[in-house]
Design an enzyme around this catalytic site. Structure first.
Site, PDB file in Angstrom:
ATOM      1  CG  ASP A 102     -34.678  -5.887 -17.332  1.00 37.30           C
ATOM      2  OD1 ASP A 102     -34.641  -6.130 -18.547  1.00 37.30           O
ATOM      3  OD2 ASP A 102     -33.653  -5.656 -16.654  1.00 37.30           O
ATOM      4  CG  ASP A 134     -35.400  -1.906 -17.364  1.00 36.97           C
ATOM      5  OD1 ASP A 134     -35.789  -2.388 -18.440  1.00 36.97           O
ATOM      6  OD2 ASP A 134     -34.572  -2.465 -16.626  1.00 36.97           O
TER       7      ASP A 134
END
Length: 610
Positions: A298, A488
């Site tokens: 990420d 996430d």
């Protein structure tokens, strides 16, 4: 013989009793554990010796029984100390929390009292002097100091703490006194959650350890069959040698080494990773990380700090950067918005703004020295103005007077300082790197180019990230995912192995297999190297255990090994795999000095070249 019997009874009935208890427990569970051949060897030799003592004929083996038990217990004592050292990480964490602290019951008055930490309550104020450990999680109310969080995060350098800074229980105050308001105590502290995650990881057995346990059980069964037929053969060849050969076979074989090969290495590696700042929370994490082929990141809060900063100021109309910065700081003086905090970091201001009106999602308007200013998005502050061009993925904030722009502020999220070096180290280990982010394309593209990541995707929603990882997995790739946010959590759960940032959301940490306690990305490269070294150590241990037994069993069956020599061989074999595993406790990633083939882009917007 009678004297030897009297001296041997305490050895068998007390010193060797744990082996009999362990064997009986395994048999009740209908499994064949490591203690079964040991108990059979000791018990058979002792019973046969007692029979010979009472009958007055035949050989006795009291000396062999006593020596074997002594050698085996010595080996297990050394093995226990080695495994305790390997698992010391959890004990060290538990010991970080102090037993007593200084409470300020009438804060802001400086009245002090010494109290046990268990008597603290949320909202109490405590005084932490230099050299003392913080007794709980909390917020600094007064003071400015440096705090060492090395045992918790693996970060070697002290972290600066001032008013409003969050502190973690168990960290060590180093510079000057701090007054801390207690926010979380006991089982709610970050330290307690780390210990719980470690306990969970150690209670779960990875696949390779389960296979080793099953192999050891089959090995013991095969050993008993071999011993039975060898005993029959020697009974027909030379009955006087049968008993000690049977005992030698039962003793010299080492299912212990086979059973210890994997857990000893995994326990040691887990402790080393914890000291580095990478917390293993699932039993399979190390094994899977060692086999990972792709590493997916990420962006915000992972490769970058997740904190906006002003990259540059573009003043207009002959004004200076200092003047427009003072105006911006005055307008944002009372806001906690991330953009406001970034603008305030450009400096301080002696100006005072009045009649401040905040428009959520757009900006702020206020009056300074009789003039009305607007600060915010270009459409809000200066609808007819066009921001400067930029290929760095920056976001523009306009400062306008009477709808005419007088300055542009370029804001961006900067990569972590060690990100380039960490990504180079990961590439050198053969990992393919990917970047997924929900941010706009210019920002994601700029970060990918700056860090030399060829595979990236912008505007990625949580379901998009999960689909991207599933597509890679369909190609046979083994994915390690690194993230920090609530968005996430699905992709962290979907990857074969996942790593959450310690500064990230709790739900992301709960979904992850590992948690990076500090902010140093270099820990990830060290973790991959250690995971692969652990697999190498496990293979060495299993190879040694198998090779040793392939040599020892025929030698004992042919009568070349006496029971006391068998005891030495078994103890030494078990100890060897534990000592080999302990090499991981001081493991350091090998330094690679050759050119990685990647040039990391600076701030000039150039693409990396292979």
């Amino acid at each position: 013989r009678w004297a030897s019997l009297i001296l041997t009874i305490p050895v068998v009935m007390y010193s060797a009793w744990p082996f009999f208890i362990g064997a009986w427990r395994d048999l009740k569970r209908k499994t064949l554990g490591m203690d079964v051949p040991v108990a059979l060897g000791v018990g058979t030799a002792f019973v046969a010796s007692v029979y010979s003592t009472f009958s007055g004929h035949g050989e006795v083996y009291y000396d062999s029984v006593t020596m074997f038990v002594f050698l085996l217990l010595t080996g297990r004592f050394l093995e226990m100390n080695a495994r305790r050292r390997a698992g010391a990480a959890v004990e060290e964490l538990v010991k970080l929390m102090p037993a007593a602290t200084t409470r300020l019951p009438n804060w802001p008055a400086r009245d002090e009292e010494q109290v046990p930490v268990v008597r603290l309550a949320v909202g109490d104020h405590v005084l932490v002097r230099p050299g003392e450990a913080l007794p709980a999680d909390g917020v600094v109310i007064d003071g400015d100091s440096a705090v060492s969080e090395a045992m918790l995060t693996g970060e070697s350098l002290p972290v600066s703490k001032s008013v409003h800074s969050k502190v973690v229980g168990g960290s060590l105050n180093q510079a000057s006194p701090l007054v801390v308001r207690v926010d979380r105590l006991g089982a709610d502290t970050r330290l307690a959650s780390i210990v719980r995650l470690l306990d969970r990881a150690q209670s779960e057995k990875p696949r390779i350890a389960q296979l080793a346990d099953r192999a050891a059980a089959w090995f013991v069964g095969l050993l008993l069959v071999i011993t039975f037929f060898v005993g029959l053969a020697w009974y027909t060849i030379d009955p006087s040698r049968m008993l000690w050969i049977v005992v030698s076979i039962l003793v010299v074989t080492c299912p212990c080494a086979l059973g210890l090969a994997t857990p000893a290495a995994l326990t040691t590696a887990t402790g080393r990773l914890t000291r580095l700042g990478l917390l293993t929370t699932r039993g399979h994490a190390l094994e899977t990380l060692a086999r990972a082929t792709d590493l997916v990141f990420d962006k915000t809060g992972t490769l970058t700090h997740g904190r906006l900063s002003v990259r540059r100021v573009v003043p207009l109309g002959g004004r200076s950067a200092e003047d427009v910065s003072r105006i911006a700081v005055a307008l944002e003086a009372g806001s906690e918005h991330p953009i406001a905090r970034a603008l305030r970091e450009t400096g301080c201001s002696s100006l005072t703004a009045s009649d401040i009106r905040n428009t959520p999602g757009r900006g702020v308007e206020g009056t300074i020295a009789g003039r009305v200013y607007r600060l915010g998005s270009p459409r809000f502050a200066a609808a007819n103005a066009t921001p400067p061009e930029s290929d760095r993925g920056e976001s523009w904030v306009a400062l306008a007077e009477n709808n005419e722009p007088i300055a542009w502020f370029a804001l961006g999220d900067t990569p972590r300082a060690d990100a380039p070096a960490a990504l180079i180290a990961l590439r050198q280990q053969g990992l393919r790197l990917h970047l997924l982010s929900g941010d706009a394309e210019p920002a994601v593209k700029a970060t990918a180019q700056q860090l030399g990541i060829a595979d990236w995707r912008a505007h990625a929603l949580p379901e998009d990230k999960l689909a991207y990882v599933k597509a890679l997995q369909s190609e046979g790739r083994i994915i390690a995912m690194v993230g920090d946010g609530i968005n996430d959590a699905p992709v962290l759960a979907g990857a074969q192995v996942s790593i959450a940032m310690g500064e990230g959301a709790d739900i992301a940490q709960a979904a992850a297999d590992m948690v990076m306690l500090g902010s140093r990305l270099g820990t990830l490269a060290e973790g991959v190297a250690l995971a692969r070294k652990t697999q190498q150590i496990i293979r060495q241990n299993l190879g040694w255990a198998l090779g040793y037994n392939l040599i020892a069993i025929p030698a004992a069956a042919l009568g070349y090994v006496t029971p006391w020599i068998a005891g030495i061989g078994m103890s030494a074999s078990s100890l060897l795999v534990v000592l080999n595993a302990l090499r991981l406790s001081d493991f350091k990633q090998p330094t690679r000095v050759q050119d990685s083939g990647i040039r990391i882009q600076g701030m000039n917007g150039q693409r990396p070249h292979p």
